[in-house]
Enzyme design. Structure first.
Site, short mmCIF file in Angstrom:
data_model
loop_
_atom_site.label_atom_id
_atom_site.label_comp_id
_atom_site.label_asym_id
_atom_site.label_seq_id
_atom_site.Cartn_x
_atom_site.Cartn_y
_atom_site.Cartn_z
CE LYS A 175 -8.61 28.76 18.33
NZ LYS A 175 -9.65 29.43 17.54
CD GLU A 250 -7.75 31.50 35.64
OE1 GLU A 250 -8.86 31.36 36.18
OE2 GLU A 250 -6.67 31.26 36.24
CB CYS A 284 -15.81 33.86 33.13
SG CYS A 284 -14.77 35.32 33.26
CD GLU A 385 -19.86 29.13 32.24
OE1 GLU A 385 -19.35 28.28 31.48
OE2 GLU A 385 -19.28 30.16 32.60
P1 NAP Z 1 -14.45 27.38 24.30
O1 NAP Z 1 -15.43 26.76 23.40
O2 NAP Z 1 -13.75 26.54 25.29
O3 NAP Z 1 -13.36 28.07 23.33
C1 NAP Z 1 -12.28 28.81 23.86
C2 NAP Z 1 -11.16 28.81 22.85
O4 NAP Z 1 -10.65 27.49 22.72
C3 NAP Z 1 -11.57 29.24 21.44
O5 NAP Z 1 -10.54 30.01 20.88
C4 NAP Z 1 -11.72 27.92 20.73
O6 NAP Z 1 -11.57 27.99 19.35
C5 NAP Z 1 -10.59 27.14 21.34
N1 NAP Z 1 -10.70 25.69 21.19
C6 NAP Z 1 -11.81 24.94 21.03
N2 NAP Z 1 -11.48 23.63 20.97
C7 NAP Z 1 -10.12 23.56 21.11
C8 NAP Z 1 -9.18 22.50 21.14
N3 NAP Z 1 -9.56 21.22 21.04
N4 NAP Z 1 -7.87 22.80 21.30
C9 NAP Z 1 -7.46 24.08 21.41
N5 NAP Z 1 -8.32 25.13 21.39
C10 NAP Z 1 -9.63 24.88 21.25
O7 NAP Z 1 -15.06 28.62 25.10
P2 NAP Z 1 -15.92 29.85 24.54
O8 NAP Z 1 -17.27 29.34 24.20
O9 NAP Z 1 -15.14 30.58 23.50
O10 NAP Z 1 -15.98 30.80 25.83
C11 NAP Z 1 -16.93 30.67 26.83
C12 NAP Z 1 -16.33 30.01 28.05
O11 NAP Z 1 -15.19 30.73 28.48
C13 NAP Z 1 -17.27 30.01 29.25
O12 NAP Z 1 -17.21 28.76 29.90
C14 NAP Z 1 -16.70 31.11 30.14
O13 NAP Z 1 -17.01 30.98 31.51
C15 NAP Z 1 -15.25 30.96 29.88
N6 NAP Z 1 -14.54 32.19 30.23
C16 NAP Z 1 -13.74 32.18 31.35
C17 NAP Z 1 -13.07 33.34 31.72
C18 NAP Z 1 -12.17 33.36 32.92
O14 NAP Z 1 -11.33 34.25 33.02
N7 NAP Z 1 -12.29 32.41 33.83
C19 NAP Z 1 -13.22 34.51 30.97
C20 NAP Z 1 -14.07 34.47 29.85
C21 NAP Z 1 -14.71 33.31 29.49
P3 NAP Z 1 -12.85 28.03 18.38
O15 NAP Z 1 -13.58 29.27 18.71
O16 NAP Z 1 -12.25 28.04 17.03
O17 NAP Z 1 -13.64 26.80 18.69
#
Ligand code: NAP
Length: 486
Positions: A175, A250, A284, A385
């Protein structure tokens, strides 16, 4: 041109059962629709999981070499589409075309790496205590694995999860983030063309919560690899605890770059600007805190601000642009909110903090690269962050204080140091609490062959991603004892 995508389930492009759709827009010009999608919900995730379950026995029965051939073929197809996909990535996510081209190239290399690795993936043979005995391990797939990915690296992250997972013999439901799902669906297209059997990879764009509920309740799903925010990740972890399945998370970070008094300050300013403003700060591993020895604080800050003032912001598709827009209205507003909060808590806005709207930027989420000074370790801006091009500068009196400030956050992903002192570089590598240490390098950017992951709230800190380490998450080991002495 507007793209139209359906979900990819059991080798077919299918509409969502609910009939619901959603669209993405170009963050550089929000009047432009980039793509329409079918919005997957519970029924679609259930169908994708069933397809992956059905496809598992045959895919798992293939040798790694046979699976690797599909991955190597996919590398070739993906490479032939690199330029076209990079443009689509830029239009949907906003990063510059150079950054997008690099990211698609990274995905190509990931396919190539694991395709080659397929010739050596296997278990171990160990000497047994007794003669005439064979003692060995087999590497076996887990089954159906769920993958959830964020929008900020919409092709590299899906690739670095799904390629090692496929090599190990798992079948998948992926997803992607709703903000930028095109690249993940294009990966499904590329893999189908490369000969991946139907049902082995299923990609469903849609409601995160619905997929979370499916993973928590469907016993067919054996593992989850998630990259995204700590808020969503920790919620998923708790919901999956009763099933005790393998989970890799992650998540976010608050990455420091330390600048010591002996550093080449031009280099330091360049590294911080590149890792703080590049990718619009939406990485990230982005540098969001610079911890500087006071002896060079003023001089360093002047150089950093000099770069920020001349950093070229604009549409990622325009020539020479160094920084594209924020990805959406929420992230955009969040950046300004973080800056305002920092000022309220006593930080000084040295440069930036303004929206940019002249010329081609009139309809996008553009802002100035921002530098905040007089930041202290417990201000919100030094702890949480931001995920935007906002760099907080903190002064310290010594190397020891710098390390203590760097470690004084609940996260630990990437940490950079700028110095000419070899001894301090090695001490830093020992004492810093994080998963990736960089010396005289940007805090962003990773080698695909090396393990990647964080500590503290940045990660479940169980399995690493990328390189050969990724294979450990996507497979389990079985130990075989065989006595042929009789
Ligand atoms: P996010 O809001 O947590 O969303 C990540 C994924 O989770 C999306 O596909 C989202 O779908 C899905 N999701 C949301 N709510 C969910 C739920 N209740 N159950 C299952 N899946 C759910 O994060 P983001 O805004 O896309 O990404 C930014 C974050 O990612 C930042 O905090 C960044 O630091 C982190 N990141 C970490 C790394 C690493 O390797 N450590 C790498 C890149 C990014 P929807 O889009 O449909 O809501």
């Amino acid at each position: 041109m507007i793209q139209n995508y359906e979900n990819f389930i059991a080798g077919q492009w299918v509409s969502a059962v609910s009939g619901k759709t959603f669209s993405t827009v170009n963050p550089a010009d929000i009047r432009e629709i980039v793509a329409h999608y079918s919005q997957g919900g519970s029924a679609d995730f259930a169908a994708a999981t069933a397809a992956a379950s059905n496809a598992f026995p045959k895919w798992a029965a293939l040798t790694p070499v046979a699976r690797g051939r599909v991955l190597s073929k996919a590398a070739q197809i993906l490479e032939s589409r690199k330029a076209e996909l990079a443009i689509l990535l830029t239009r949907e996510e906003g990063k510059t075309l150079a950054e997008a081209t690099g990211e698609v190239g990274r995905a190509v290399d990931i396919f190539r790496f694991y395709g080659g690795l397929s010739y050596v993936v296997g278990g171990q043979t160990l000497p047994h205590d007794l003669p005439g005995n064979l003692l060995m391990t087999r590497r076996e797939p887990l089954g159906v694995v769920a993958l959830i990915t964020p929008w900020n690296f919409p092709i590299a992250i899906p690739a670095w999860k799904l390629v090692p997972a496929l090599l190990c013999g798992n079948t998948l439901v992926l997803k992607p983030a709703s903000q930028a799902p095109a690249m993940a669906l294009e990966l499904a297209r590329v893999l189908a063309e490369a000969g991946l059997p139907a049902g082995v990879l299923n990609v469903v764009a849609g409601e995160g919560r619905a997929f979370g509920a499916e993973i928590a309740s469907n016993p067919a799903i054996q593992a989850l690899s998630f990259t995204g925010s700590h808020t969503v990740g920790s919620g998923l972890y708790q919901s999956l605890a009763p099933r005790m399945i393998r989970v890799q998370l992650e998540m976010g970070s608050k990455n420091p770059t330390l600048v010591l008094a002996d550093a080449d300050l031009d280099l330091a300013a360049r590294l911080v600007a590149t890792a703080g403003f590049g990718l619009t700060g939406q990485a990230c591993t982005a540098t969001s805190r610079v911890i500087v020895e006071r002896a060079v604080l003023e001089n360093f800050t002047e150089k950093l601000v000099g770069l920020a003032k001349n950093w070229k912001v604009g549409s990622g598709l325009s020539a020479g642009v160094q920084m594209g827009p924020a990805v959406n209205a929420d992230e955009f507003e969040g950046n300004f909110q973080a800056i305002r909060q920092a000022q309220l808590e006593g930080a000084r806005l040295i440069w930036g903090g303004e929206r940019l709207s002249e010329g081609e930027m009139a309809h996008g989420y553009f802002m100035q690269p921002t530098v905040l000074g007089e930041v202290t370790p417990f201000m919100t801006i030094a702890q949480e962050e931001v995920f935007g091009p906002v760099v907080a500068v903190l002064g310290v009196d010594s190397f020891d204080e710098a390390i203590s400030v760097a470690n004084g956050v609940p996260y630990g992903l990437s940490a950079s140091l700028v110095t000419r002192d070899f001894k301090k570089a090695l001490q830093y590598a020992e004492r810093i609490e994080c998963g990736v240490v960089k010396v005289n390098q940007i805090s962003t950017g990773l080698a695909l062959q090396a393990p990647f992951g964080g500590v503290k709230n940045s990660s479940t800190d169980t399995f690493r991603e990328q390189g050969t380490a990724a294979l450990d998450f996507y497979s389990r080991s079985k130990t075989v004892y065989l006595d042929y002495s009789a």
